[in-house]
Design an enzyme around this catalytic site. Structure first.
Site, short mmCIF file in Angstrom:
data_model
loop_
_atom_site.label_atom_id
_atom_site.label_comp_id
_atom_site.label_asym_id
_atom_site.label_seq_id
_atom_site.Cartn_x
_atom_site.Cartn_y
_atom_site.Cartn_z
CB CYS A 2 47.12 50.55 35.17
SG CYS A 2 46.17 50.44 36.66
NE ARG A 27 51.45 47.52 32.05
CZ ARG A 27 52.59 48.21 32.06
NH1 ARG A 27 53.44 48.05 31.08
NH2 ARG A 27 52.89 49.03 33.02
CD1 TRP A 74 46.17 43.78 38.55
CD2 TRP A 74 47.07 45.29 39.91
NE1 TRP A 74 46.68 43.11 39.63
CE2 TRP A 74 47.22 44.02 40.49
CE3 TRP A 74 47.56 46.39 40.58
CZ2 TRP A 74 47.86 43.81 41.72
CZ3 TRP A 74 48.19 46.20 41.81
CH2 TRP A 74 48.32 44.93 42.36
CG ASN A 98 50.35 52.11 35.87
OD1 ASN A 98 49.82 51.55 36.84
ND2 ASN A 98 51.47 51.70 35.33
N GLY A 99 49.30 53.97 38.67
CA GLY A 99 50.03 54.40 39.87
C GLY A 99 49.05 54.57 41.03
CD GLU A 478 60.55 31.13 41.08
OE1 GLU A 478 60.54 32.03 41.95
OE2 GLU A 478 59.92 31.23 40.01
CE LYS A 482 57.21 30.96 38.32
NZ LYS A 482 57.48 31.96 39.31
CD GLU A 485 53.71 33.45 40.24
OE1 GLU A 485 53.37 34.62 40.02
OE2 GLU A 485 54.87 33.07 40.08
CG HIS A 501 64.50 24.98 64.47
ND1 HIS A 501 65.12 24.73 65.67
CD2 HIS A 501 65.37 24.57 63.52
CE1 HIS A 501 66.32 24.23 65.46
NE2 HIS A 501 66.51 24.12 64.16
CE LYS A 601 56.18 38.66 32.97
NZ LYS A 601 56.63 37.41 33.62
C1 AGP Z 1 57.00 35.77 39.49
O1 AGP Z 1 56.43 34.59 38.95
C2 AGP Z 1 56.00 36.84 39.75
N1 AGP Z 1 55.25 37.13 38.61
C3 AGP Z 1 56.57 38.04 40.46
O2 AGP Z 1 57.03 37.59 41.71
C4 AGP Z 1 57.74 38.79 39.77
O3 AGP Z 1 58.90 37.98 39.78
C5 AGP Z 1 58.02 40.06 40.57
O4 AGP Z 1 56.87 40.86 40.52
C6 AGP Z 1 59.22 40.85 40.06
O5 AGP Z 1 58.97 41.26 38.74
P1 AGP Z 1 60.21 41.83 37.88
O6 AGP Z 1 61.18 40.69 37.72
O7 AGP Z 1 59.61 42.29 36.60
O8 AGP Z 1 60.81 42.96 38.69
#
Ligand code: AGP
Length: 606
Positions: A2, A27, A74, A98-99, A478, A482, A485, A501, A601
């Site tokens: 949010c 965000r 959000w 927000n929270g 990683e 990607k 997401e 395994h 974000k």
């Molecule tokens: C990464 O592509 C994601 N958007 C997410 O995993 C992000 O890395 C994670 O939320 C941590 O965010 P930060 O680096 O702002 O703490």
């Protein structure tokens, strides 16, 4: 996450609130709204969807007022729709939040018993009715103190009052909140980024604090209601007009920016003349650190996993890594000679911040690696290492990932030298190799056409595996993240040696498997693992580096070769095709690349 904005001014505020909400769109959100007070009336306009929809609704409603609050939501409690959108208002009070209010169900029951009527499914709405209830018998400040004491969980709040139309209350616990200072007006925002188009003079609330904002004066109070003084910081305005330029998406721009951001970061930290590292005022001596604990979430966690390999190779330290949301609830054995390193692009991730807070409470050595130097995590760390990447708007972290790895690598070299774990010749060699990283990244970005051709097959896939050994394993994680997401494809990063395994059972005819096999000490073993999956029908995309030796290529589907460099730096280069693979797969599927569904974000809730 949010986003909150509040403005109290001597001029109309609706347009400025909308403009600030747009700065918070990065965000990630699913609904939005604005409330203002005008001529003794409290009015609100809300919508499901983007700020564009809100702006259209506002043009029909002609919302006026010189004081107001705005919000992009959000969803945490209650589906994304206009009823659950913020602000939430009673006849006399309006709140943006927000929270997460963890005791909202109980509070709602108690308030319904007192006759309060609820319209939404949100936790936030209990705050509106709680304040309205307390205001019946208390003045504003006392009511705020009572409400904040009642609330369990995390919040950043913006509150306006019909009967006190000259002030906005802001309050913070666990979710960041900033105050901005303007000419005959003052601002409240989730972060300085939301306020940069109006001011660069910012103060930050600490946890437990609240503020009373008027257009010509701001007062801050601690959780007991005692006045506190706040420093007014002059934040840098760089990037405040950050836009996509000629790119279709922020992510595309940020991937292509990596040679520049790497160069900037190297220039910040490496003294070219003396081939040494410019990290000044590091608070600890080499013999005061005997172990390292690296903590982060998501992509930041992957950069921590990567750093573990470098610390283990280049120092004699014990090195551990943990996911912040796990670390904060573990029965941790805190040791005073452990250095706790927190990695976070936004510097606002709730779990990472909570883990830092836990270490601070235990008086540990804390250092953070962040992209936002004014962030909560940066402010609460004993030592901060910025990654100098400029604003990263795309929800999928790309340039920040390479920046995090780079700063962690440089820190590792610094600590190794401090502890005399590395000899001078090797140290100079490694410092020197950093000067070529930007150019190598640029050359590797040119594998673009190859990746695009591979993506046409990737775009239809249902699932995939990413395999790697050693430091290619965090990069496999990683790459899988990607693809998940951005293209919403189930993808799993796995240690190549672990396939037999169990997960080998997943391999079926035609299943795409990405194998990271740079020519390093693990190369031959990884190629054997690759043959195991090919033998069971997998379509292997091999990511390796250019070499004079012929790479194993029997029965592989496609091969992408990144530029050659030292083993330490190969992780940076093999990441790039994976970023592009995810980008083009999502593009082909027509998804919202900069704001993928369900994601935010900056995850400022648990
Ligand atoms: C990464 O592509 C994601 N958007 C997410 O995993 C992000 O890395 C994670 O939320 C941590 O965010 P930060 O680096 O702002 O703490």
């Amino acid at each position: 996450m949010c986003g909150i904005v509040g403005i109290t001014s001597n001029k109309q505020v609706t347009t400025s609130i909308i403009n600030s909400l747009r700065k918070l769109e990065y965000r990630g959100y699913d609904s939005a709204g604005v409330a203002t007070i005008n001529e003794g009336h409290l009015n609100e306009v809300k919508c499901e969807g983007r700020v564009d929809v809100l702006e259209k609704n506002l043009s029909k409603s002609n919302l006026k007022g010189t004081i107001g609050i705005g919000h992009v939501r959000w969803a945490t409690h209650g589906i994304p729709n206009s009823v659950n959108a913020h602000p939430h208002s009673s006849e006399s009070v309006s709140v943006v939040h927000n929270g997460i209010i963890e005791n909202s169900t109980l509070l709602k029951k108690l308030l319904i018993k007192k006759g309060h009527k609820f319209k939404s499914q949100t936790d936030t709405e209990v705050i509106v009715h709680l304040i309205t209830e307390y205001l019946k018998k208390n003045d504003l400040k006392k009511s705020i103190l009572k409400v904040l004491k009642k609330l369990h969980g995390s919040f950043a709040l913006g509150i306006i009052f019909k009967d006190q139309p000259d002030l906005i209350v802001g309050a913070r616990r666990g979710s960041p909140l900033a105050v901005g200072y303007g000419p005959n007006e003052n601002y409240l925002g989730s972060d300085s980024y939301a306020l940069k188009s109006m001011t660069n003079k910012i103060s930050y609330l600490n946890d437990g604090e609240f503020c009373i904002l008027k257009k010509d004066n701001v007062e801050f109070f601690d959780k007991k209601g005692k006045k506190v003084n706040k420093k007014v910081l002059e934040v840098s305005l760089d990037g405040q007009n950050y836009d996509k330029g000629d790119y279709k998406h922020f992510m595309a721009k940020e991937v292509e920016e990596q040679p520049t951001t790497i160069k900037n970061c190297v220039n910040e930290y490496i003294d070219k003349v003396n081939s040494d590292i410019n990290i000044f005022n590091f608070p600890w001596k080499g013999n005061e650190i005997s172990s390292i604990m690296l903590i982060g979430c998501g992509t930041a966690y992957h950069s921590c996993l990567m750093a573990k390999y470098w610390f283990e190779q280049l120092t004699t330290l014990n090195v551990n890594v943990d996911i912040a949301s796990e670390f904060r609830y573990r029965n941790n054995r805190f040791k005073k000679d452990t250095l706790y390193i927190f990695v976070s692009q936004s510097g606002e991730t709730a779990d990472t911040f909570a883990a830092l807070d836990l270490c601070n409470k235990n008086k540990m050595k804390t250092c953070s690696v962040v992209n936002v130097v004014e962030s909560s995590i940066a402010r609460e760390s004993k030592f901060v290492l910025p990654i100098h990447c400029g604003p990263e708007i795309g929800v999928a972290s790309t340039k920040a990932f390479l920046g995090q790895m780079l700063v962690l690598y440089i820190l590792c070299l610094k600590i190794s030298k401090m502890r005399k774990d590395i000899d001078k010749k090797k140290y100079l060699e490694k410092i020197k190799s950093l000067f070529s990283l930007s150019k190598l990244t640029k050359q590797t970005l040119e594998t673009d056409n190859k990746v695009q051709s591979v993506c046409s097959s990737f775009a239809e896939i249902k699932g995939s595996m990413f395999l790697g050994r050693g430091y290619s394993y965090p990069i496999a994680l990683e790459g899988a993240l990607k693809l998940k997401e951005l293209a919403y494809v189930h993808a799993e990063g796995y240690p190549a040696g672990e396939m037999k395994h169990g997960p080998l059972a997943l391999i079926e005819e035609g299943m795409p498997v990405v194998v990271l096999a740079p020519r390093d000490e693990y190369y031959k073993k990884t190629i054997s693992n690759m043959q195991e999956v090919i033998a069971r029908g997998a379509k292997v995309l091999l990511i390796t580096n250019k070499s004079k030796d012929e790479v194993y290529s029997e029965n592989i589907w496609e091969k992408i070769e990144v530029e050659n460099t030292s083993e330490d730096l190969l992780p940076f280069l093999i990441t790039i095709p994976l970023q592009k693979l995810a980008y083009y797969s999502a593009l082909k599927r027509g998804y919202d690349i900069d704001k993928p569904r369900n994601l935010a974000k900056s995850v400022t809730v648990e």
